[in-house]
Design a protein around this motif. Structure first.
Motif, PDB file in Angstrom:
ATOM      1  N   VAL A   1      47.119 -23.101   1.732  1.00  0.00           N
ATOM      2  CA  VAL A   1      47.569 -21.784   2.178  1.00  0.00           C
ATOM      3  C   VAL A   1      47.624 -20.814   0.995  1.00  0.00           C
ATOM      4  CG1 VAL A   1      49.489 -20.496   3.193  1.00  0.00           C
ATOM      5  CG2 VAL A   1      48.838 -22.714   4.139  1.00  0.00           C
ATOM      6  N   VAL A   2      48.139 -21.272  -0.130  1.00  0.00           N
ATOM      7  CA  VAL A   2      48.221 -20.423  -1.326  1.00  0.00           C
ATOM      8  C   VAL A   2      46.820 -20.049  -1.803  1.00  0.00           C
ATOM      9  CG1 VAL A   2      48.927 -20.365  -3.743  1.00  0.00           C
ATOM     10  CG2 VAL A   2      50.475 -21.309  -2.015  1.00  0.00           C
ATOM     11  N   ALA A   3      45.920 -21.018  -1.859  1.00  0.00           N
ATOM     12  CA  ALA A   3      44.556 -20.749  -2.318  1.00  0.00           C
ATOM     13  C   ALA A   3      43.861 -19.755  -1.393  1.00  0.00           C
ATOM     14  CB  ALA A   3      43.766 -22.051  -2.388  1.00  0.00           C
ATOM     15  N   ALA A   4      44.031 -19.921  -0.086  1.00  0.00           N
ATOM     16  CA  ALA A   4      43.401 -19.000   0.856  1.00  0.00           C
ATOM     17  C   ALA A   4      43.950 -17.584   0.687  1.00  0.00           C
ATOM     18  CB  ALA A   4      43.641 -19.488   2.286  1.00  0.00           C
ATOM     19  N   ALA A   5      45.258 -17.467   0.483  1.00  0.00           N
ATOM     20  CA  ALA A   5      45.856 -16.138   0.292  1.00  0.00           C
ATOM     21  C   ALA A   5      45.361 -15.490  -0.999  1.00  0.00           C
ATOM     22  CB  ALA A   5      47.380 -16.261   0.286  1.00  0.00           C
ATOM     23  N   LEU A   6      45.241 -16.295  -2.052  1.00  0.00           N
ATOM     24  CA  LEU A   6      44.751 -15.750  -3.326  1.00  0.00           C
ATOM     25  C   LEU A   6      43.303 -15.285  -3.212  1.00  0.00           C
ATOM     26  CD1 LEU A   6      46.314 -18.242  -5.918  1.00  0.00           C
ATOM     27  CD2 LEU A   6      46.948 -15.841  -5.512  1.00  0.00           C
ATOM     28  N   ILE A   7      42.473 -16.047  -2.520  1.00  0.00           N
ATOM     29  CA  ILE A   7      41.072 -15.656  -2.359  1.00  0.00           C
ATOM     30  C   ILE A   7      40.968 -14.330  -1.620  1.00  0.00           C
ATOM     31  CG2 ILE A   7      38.914 -16.265  -1.198  1.00  0.00           C
ATOM     32  CD1 ILE A   7      39.578 -19.208  -1.780  1.00  0.00           C
ATOM     33  N   GLN A   8      41.715 -14.195  -0.547  1.00  0.00           N
ATOM     34  CA  GLN A   8      41.664 -12.945   0.214  1.00  0.00           C
ATOM     35  C   GLN A   8      42.240 -11.775  -0.589  1.00  0.00           C
ATOM     36  OE1 GLN A   8      43.693 -14.416   3.783  1.00  0.00           O
ATOM     37  NE2 GLN A   8      41.771 -14.255   4.914  1.00  0.00           N
ATOM     38  N   PHE A   9      43.262 -12.057  -1.395  1.00  0.00           N
ATOM     39  CA  PHE A   9      43.843 -11.004  -2.231  1.00  0.00           C
ATOM     40  C   PHE A   9      42.834 -10.520  -3.268  1.00  0.00           C
ATOM     41  CE2 PHE A   9      46.083  -9.853  -6.165  1.00  0.00           C
ATOM     42  CZ  PHE A   9      46.825  -8.770  -5.716  1.00  0.00           C
ATOM     43  N   VAL A  10      42.133 -11.447  -3.910  1.00  0.00           N
ATOM     44  CA  VAL A  10      41.144 -11.077  -4.920  1.00  0.00           C
ATOM     45  C   VAL A  10      40.023 -10.246  -4.296  1.00  0.00           C
ATOM     46  CG1 VAL A  10      39.384 -11.989  -6.475  1.00  0.00           C
ATOM     47  CG2 VAL A  10      41.660 -13.018  -6.433  1.00  0.00           C
ATOM     48  N   ILE A  11      39.562 -10.640  -3.113  1.00  0.00           N
ATOM     49  CA  ILE A  11      38.501  -9.869  -2.447  1.00  0.00           C
ATOM     50  C   ILE A  11      38.974  -8.459  -2.124  1.00  0.00           C
ATOM     51  CG2 ILE A  11      37.129  -9.728  -0.324  1.00  0.00           C
ATOM     52  CD1 ILE A  11      36.961 -12.761  -0.358  1.00  0.00           C
ATOM     53  N   ASN A  12      40.201  -8.333  -1.673  1.00  0.00           N
ATOM     54  CA  ASN A  12      40.729  -6.994  -1.358  1.00  0.00           C
ATOM     55  C   ASN A  12      40.869  -6.144  -2.612  1.00  0.00           C
ATOM     56  OD1 ASN A  12      40.931  -7.480   1.401  1.00  0.00           O
ATOM     57  ND2 ASN A  12      42.993  -8.343   1.217  1.00  0.00           N
ATOM     58  N   VAL A  13      41.242  -6.769  -3.713  1.00  0.00           N
ATOM     59  CA  VAL A  13      41.373  -6.013  -4.959  1.00  0.00           C
ATOM     60  C   VAL A  13      40.011  -5.540  -5.446  1.00  0.00           C
ATOM     61  CG1 VAL A  13      41.958  -6.211  -7.408  1.00  0.00           C
ATOM     62  CG2 VAL A  13      43.531  -7.086  -5.681  1.00  0.00           C
ATOM     63  N   ILE A  14      39.020  -6.430  -5.370  1.00  0.00           N
ATOM     64  CA  ILE A  14      37.688  -6.081  -5.874  1.00  0.00           C
ATOM     65  C   ILE A  14      37.057  -4.981  -5.033  1.00  0.00           C
ATOM     66  CG2 ILE A  14      35.353  -6.948  -6.217  1.00  0.00           C
ATOM     67  CD1 ILE A  14      36.561  -9.633  -6.962  1.00  0.00           C
TER      68      ILE A  14
ATOM     69  N   SER B   1      31.451  -0.661  -0.388  1.00  0.00           N
ATOM     70  CA  SER B   1      32.440  -0.862   0.671  1.00  0.00           C
ATOM     71  C   SER B   1      31.852  -1.684   1.819  1.00  0.00           C
ATOM     72  CB  SER B   1      32.930   0.492   1.188  1.00  0.00           C
ATOM     73  OG  SER B   1      31.856   1.239   1.765  1.00  0.00           O
ATOM     74  N   ILE B   2      30.589  -1.498   2.102  1.00  0.00           N
ATOM     75  CA  ILE B   2      29.944  -2.290   3.147  1.00  0.00           C
ATOM     76  C   ILE B   2      29.874  -3.752   2.733  1.00  0.00           C
ATOM     77  CG2 ILE B   2      27.799  -2.657   4.413  1.00  0.00           C
ATOM     78  CD1 ILE B   2      27.303   0.340   4.259  1.00  0.00           C
ATOM     79  N   ILE B   3      29.472  -3.977   1.483  1.00  0.00           N
ATOM     80  CA  ILE B   3      29.412  -5.360   0.985  1.00  0.00           C
ATOM     81  C   ILE B   3      30.801  -5.987   1.012  1.00  0.00           C
ATOM     82  CG2 ILE B   3      28.943  -6.789  -1.031  1.00  0.00           C
ATOM     83  CD1 ILE B   3      26.734  -4.803  -1.772  1.00  0.00           C
ATOM     84  N   GLY B   4      31.800  -5.204   0.595  1.00  0.00           N
ATOM     85  CA  GLY B   4      33.165  -5.724   0.593  1.00  0.00           C
ATOM     86  C   GLY B   4      33.635  -6.105   1.977  1.00  0.00           C
ATOM     87  N   ALA B   5      33.323  -5.286   2.982  1.00  0.00           N
ATOM     88  CA  ALA B   5      33.726  -5.600   4.348  1.00  0.00           C
ATOM     89  C   ALA B   5      33.046  -6.870   4.851  1.00  0.00           C
ATOM     90  CB  ALA B   5      33.405  -4.425   5.263  1.00  0.00           C
ATOM     91  N   ILE B   6      31.754  -6.998   4.538  1.00  0.00           N
ATOM     92  CA  ILE B   6      31.024  -8.184   4.984  1.00  0.00           C
ATOM     93  C   ILE B   6      31.568  -9.445   4.324  1.00  0.00           C
ATOM     94  CG2 ILE B   6      28.768  -9.314   4.971  1.00  0.00           C
ATOM     95  CD1 ILE B   6      27.497  -6.545   5.202  1.00  0.00           C
ATOM     96  N   VAL B   7      31.792  -9.380   3.021  1.00  0.00           N
ATOM     97  CA  VAL B   7      32.321 -10.546   2.306  1.00  0.00           C
ATOM     98  C   VAL B   7      33.708 -10.909   2.820  1.00  0.00           C
ATOM     99  CG1 VAL B   7      33.093 -11.384   0.055  1.00  0.00           C
ATOM    100  CG2 VAL B   7      30.940 -10.126   0.248  1.00  0.00           C
ATOM    101  N   SER B   8      34.539  -9.915   3.035  1.00  0.00           N
ATOM    102  CA  SER B   8      35.897 -10.179   3.502  1.00  0.00           C
ATOM    103  C   SER B   8      35.895 -10.851   4.873  1.00  0.00           C
ATOM    104  CB  SER B   8      36.684  -8.867   3.565  1.00  0.00           C
ATOM    105  OG  SER B   8      37.998  -9.091   4.033  1.00  0.00           O
TER     106      SER B   8
END
Length: 305
Positions: free
Chosen positions: A126-139, A152-159
């Motif tokens: 759960v912690v690892a999944a939250a960190l991964i999503q947090f890093v993607i949102n920051v980037i 922004s399009i790439i970011g949405a697709i990756v997220s």
């Protein structure tokens, strides 16, 4: 030359006037051949006469000391069972029995029991999944999103893609628990049909959006009826559309208890989010295990104790 047809002058050695007997190597004269009696003489080691042959086939092999004939397998008595751990007749999946009717309290209790037996791995995931999503949102979310850009399009697709894989990993881990296999961290990603997982998740998202456009309530109905789409994709390797249909049918067949379970799990996660979200470290794994338990019980696939 004589009148009898025999000329003695042609055979001067035969003074008696009779023809010589034939020389050796000629076949015997016709008649009683071979002569009766002991001709030719019996040689040694001949098979015994016919009276001493084995008994007829009806009593072969003789009774006693032999395994039973094929057909009634396993043997009725005195023989060990066949090798291998085969599932019992009472279970349809994985060799497990378990309840045949869904009980909300048992589902939540099962989720808590399996989580507590492997809490370290679940919390770490759960912690690892939250960190991964947090890093993607920051980037990708730290930039100006008022303007549509390639980033922004790439970011949405990756997220979206990462979120789908994380959700599928939760389901894979819960399926391991219901199979009786305590998952390790790497076990959460043991699924090969990534394409079907992504397509099914996108279809469900599209249906949900359409449902919310249609006065919101249809959106919640879609979320509820497609609850087990990923379970059917990962557990039974169904194509995306078939998995959505299977989820609709399974949940529609047991709406009452499943609706109560869904409401109970929503309430549990609300309580888990109150203390700064720390309770979600427990309630998120409990929720996914309990819902997968309900999937297995409702579809008659069996769960590990």
């Amino acid at each position: 030359m004589t009148t009898g047809g025999y000329d003695p002058s042609k055979e001067p050695d035969n003074q008696g006037g009779a023809p010589n007997p034939p020389q050796g190597g000629y076949p015997p004269p016709p008649g009683n051949y071979p002569p009766p009696g002991n001709y030719p003489p019996q040689q040694g080691n001949y098979p015994p006469p016919q009276g001493n042959y084995p008994p007829p086939q009806g009593n072969y092999p003789p009774a006693g000391g032999y395994p039973p004939p094929p057909g009634n397998y396993p043997p009725q008595a005195g023989y060990p069972p066949p090798p291998g751990n085969y599932p019992s007749g009472s279970s349809q999946y994985g060799g497990f029995g378990g309840p045949t009717q869904l009980n909300v309290g048992e589902a939540i209790g099962y989720g808590w029991k399996k989580f507590s037996q492997n809490a370290g791995v679940w919390i770490a995931f759960v912690v690892a999944a939250a960190l991964i999503q947090f890093v993607i949102n920051v980037i990708f979310g730290g930039f100006d999103t008022n303007e549509l850009s390639a980033l922004s399009i790439i970011g949405a697709i990756v997220s979206v893609f990462v979120s789908i894989l994380i959700q599928a990993a939760y389901v894979r881990g819960a399926l391991h628990e219901t199979d009786g296999n305590r998952p390790s961290f790497g076990s959460f990603f043991q699924f090969e049909n990534i394409g079907a997982v992504v397509v099914a998740s996108l279809l469900v998202s599209l249906m949900t959006v359409v449902g919310f456009i249609l006065l919101i309530i249809p959106g919640f109905i879609v979320i509820f009826l497609t609850w087990w789409t990923l379970q059917f994709v990962i557990d039974r390797n169904q194509p995306p559309v078939d998995a959505i249909k299977s989820s609709f049918r399974a949940i529609s067949s047991n709406v009452g208890p499943l609706l109560l379970l869904a409401l109970a799990l929503v309430g549990i996660n609300i309580l888990g989010a109150i203390p700064c979200g720390l309770g979600l470290l427990v309630t998120v794994p409990l929720t996914i295990i309990a819902s997968t338990y309900a999937y297995r019980v409702t579809t008659g696939r069996g769960v590990a104790p």
